[in-house]
Design an enzyme around this catalytic site. Structure first.
Site, mmCIF file in Angstrom:
data_model
loop_
_atom_site.group_PDB
_atom_site.id
_atom_site.type_symbol
_atom_site.label_atom_id
_atom_site.label_comp_id
_atom_site.label_asym_id
_atom_site.label_seq_id
_atom_site.Cartn_x
_atom_site.Cartn_y
_atom_site.Cartn_z
ATOM 1 N N HIS A 446 41.976 67.906 69.836
ATOM 2 C CA HIS A 446 43.331 68.251 69.382
ATOM 3 C C HIS A 446 44.435 67.396 70.014
ATOM 4 C CE1 HIS A 446 41.492 71.751 67.551
ATOM 5 N NE2 HIS A 446 41.048 72.158 68.729
ATOM 6 N N HIS A 447 44.167 66.109 70.215
ATOM 7 C CA HIS A 447 45.188 65.274 70.858
ATOM 8 C C HIS A 447 45.603 64.075 70.016
ATOM 9 C CE1 HIS A 447 42.995 66.803 74.709
ATOM 10 N NE2 HIS A 447 43.791 67.738 74.206
ATOM 11 N N PRO A 448 45.828 64.217 68.698
ATOM 12 C CA PRO A 448 46.228 63.031 67.931
ATOM 13 C C PRO A 448 47.557 62.476 68.434
ATOM 14 C CG PRO A 448 46.442 65.016 66.587
ATOM 15 C CD PRO A 448 45.744 65.416 67.845
#
Ligand code: FAD
Length: 508
Positions: A446-448
């Site tokens: 979840h780190h775009p």
């Protein structure tokens, strides 16, 4: 009409709206597509895995990924006041000092780790013991809940130490390699979103700050080299707002999409969707980076696993795989122990309380992806192609990470807990088998970030002031400006970017 319009009330937008409105002489409009958080599960740290897919999730989805068994990956993003900090797992990790070297190369010394430190410190109220190097009166509460860590996680940390990993105690003092409980952004046992921290009722009551919820921005209004305002929609009706200056804080997916819908992007892409190109900026939407985690290396427990008292994932362990006892080098691998059976879709998950999971990931993936619109219609979802695992480096490092997770999982320090390995399963040994397991189970951490890259070169999307190239009075301040992804979860760095930028405005 406002002096400043801030677009998006997520992690970065909440900080920017607060800091800009600290000056009573400035009028600030904060425009957010979603509403205020109303779902009680948002507050409960244990419920975060259940939040994706609810009404306040933008619920993005990637294109099929050839190197992850042609799977499409769900990418939750918060669509509400607080943005993705209302859905995140609350881990607070500044990163390793070397993570910011690409930032320094891109933007000059003011983007080095040393230059960002005051911003990290200013954002925090740390209450986890030794406060040297930590902030103690910032808006964001950060706890280090050492005594609440599960005994299973303790055993996993001991296994890591036995393999050489330093006992670090805290991830946020400039060193990252080793074992430490996760620092968490919690207040009184409840999630503390960046909006709750920075935009409390007193701040929201300021005369010079107007928060417009349920206002979805379709595009910027542009005249010549300046943005004059925005076109938004509220309850289906068009709304026009004007401002002297604009800060886009819509996040790593929505910020480049908003730019492209406004005519700033690759001329080719804009032609394909029928948008007039105002400024050919070919890198908008490119340089997309994200972390993956393999879900997971699951073990059946020989005794009942007590439920997590925190948020399930209580300790990230960063490692330099070339030397597990290295203290100062930048890590290339991350492991985690989750007090829950955690398997990718399609794999059987043992019941809660009967198993635990080791997760593993690569901290500095070399794969670079792209996000772009499929059409000019703002209601159409973006086309997201992260090019997951598209390099030999990423695939080989992942294999090492999984091998390390299993080595740790089979260590005698976990003997009291381990019955047997359930996934990938004892018979899965060859490189080809491990690669296939990774391809079938790797899931977003979840780190775009990175899709509106900051730099001094002319193809960068924003310059080191975070000013959009092609527009004199508009900026982007959020996860999209990162030239390179930091080692760990990125929310602390997003908040620091926003603090740093706002301070720079006051002392240019
Ligand atoms: P966001 O916080 O996403 O904010 C963007 C805002 O803009 C949103 O409020 C959105 O609704 C709004 N917006 C978008 N488009 C428009 C539009 N057209 N008009 C108006 N408003 C718009 N990070 C960590 O550090 N630790 C973790 O444990 C962690 N776990 C995570 C778990 C999950 C499930 C998720 C989803 C994220 C996690 N992250 C974690 C990542 C972290 O939350 C994000 O990197 C960070 O919140 C990004 O901040 P941002 O300001 O760039 O974007």
């Amino acid at each position: 009409h406002f002096d400043w319009l801030v677009l998006g009330a997520g992690s970065a937008g909440s900080v920017i709206a607060r800091r800009l409105s600290d000056d009573p002489g400035l009028s600030v409009g904060l425009v957010e597509a979603g509403g205020f958080p109303a779902d009680p599960d948002i507050d409960d740290p244990l419920q975060w895995p259940a939040l994706p897919g609810r009404a306040f999730d933008w619920a993005y989805r990637t294109e099929p990924q050839p190197h992850t068994a042609d799977r499409c990956h769900d990418w939750p993003r918060g669509r509400l006041v607080g943005g993705s900090s209302c859905m995140h797992a609350m881990a607070h990790v500044r990163g390793h000092p070397e993570d910011f070297e690409p930032w320094r190369h891109a933007g000059g010394d003011r983007w080095s780790y040393a230059s960002l430190l005051p911003a990290f410190t200013r954002s925090e109220s740390f209450s986890g013991g030794d406060t040297s190097g930590r902030g103690t009166d910032g808006p964001l509460d950060v706890i280090l809940p050492d005594d609440a860590v599960s005994p299973v996680v303790r055993a996993y940390m001991a296994a890591g130490n036995a393999l050489g990993a330093p006992e670090l105690g805290d991830h946020n003092r400039g060193r990252l390699n080793g074992t430490a409980p996760n620092s968490l952004t919690l207040r009184n046992g409840r999630r503390l979103s960046v909006a709750t921290a920075y935009l409390d009722p007193q701040i929201l009551a300021r005369d010079n700050l107007t928060l417009l919820t349920e206002h979805r921005v379709d595009r910027l209004l542009i005249e010549g080299p300046r943005a004059t305002g925005i076109l938004a929609r509220h309850t289906g009706q068009p709304v026009t707002l004007t401002a002297d200056r604009i800060v886009i804080c819509a996040g790593a997916i929505a910020s480049p999409m908003l730019l492209m819908r406004s005519g700033i992007g690759s001329a080719d892409t804009l032609r394909q969707i029928g948008v007039d190109c105002r400024f050919d900026s070919p890198e908008v939407g490119r340089n997309l980076q994200d972390h993956l985690l393999v879900l997971g290396n699951v073990y059946r427990a020989r005794q009942s696993v007590p439920p997590s008292r925190l948020q399930h994932s209580e300790s990230l362990m960063y490692l330099d795989s070339s030397d597990l006892s290295a203290r100062h080098t930048q890590p290339d691998i991350v492991l985690a122990c989750v007090v829950a059976p955690s398997a990718a879709p399609g794999f059987e998950t043992p019941p809660y309380g009967t198993a635990y999971t080791l997760l593993c990931g690569v901290t500095h993936p070399a794969s670079r992806g792209v996000v772009k619109p499929g059409s000019a219609d703002p209601d159409q979802p973006p086309l997201i192609d992260p090019h997951y695992l598209s390099t030999d480096h990423d695939r080989a490092t992942f294999r090492t990470a999984l091998q390390l997770a299993r080595q740790l999982g089979h260590h005698k320090a976990l003997e009291a807990w381990r019955d047997c390995e359930v996934l990938p399963g004892a018979d899965m040994r060859s490189d080809a088998e491990l690669d296939a397991f990774i391809a079938r189970t790797a899931s977003t951490h979840h780190h775009p970030c990175g899709t509106c890259r900051m730099g001094r070169d002319e193809t960068a999307v924003v310059d080191p002031d975070l000013r959009i190239n092609g527009l004199g009075n508009a900026f982007i301040v959020d996860a999209s400006i990162m030239p390179a992804i930091p080692s760990g979860p990125i929310n602390a760095a997003v908040v620091a970017i926003a603090e740093h930028w706002a301070a720079g405005l006051k002392t240019p």
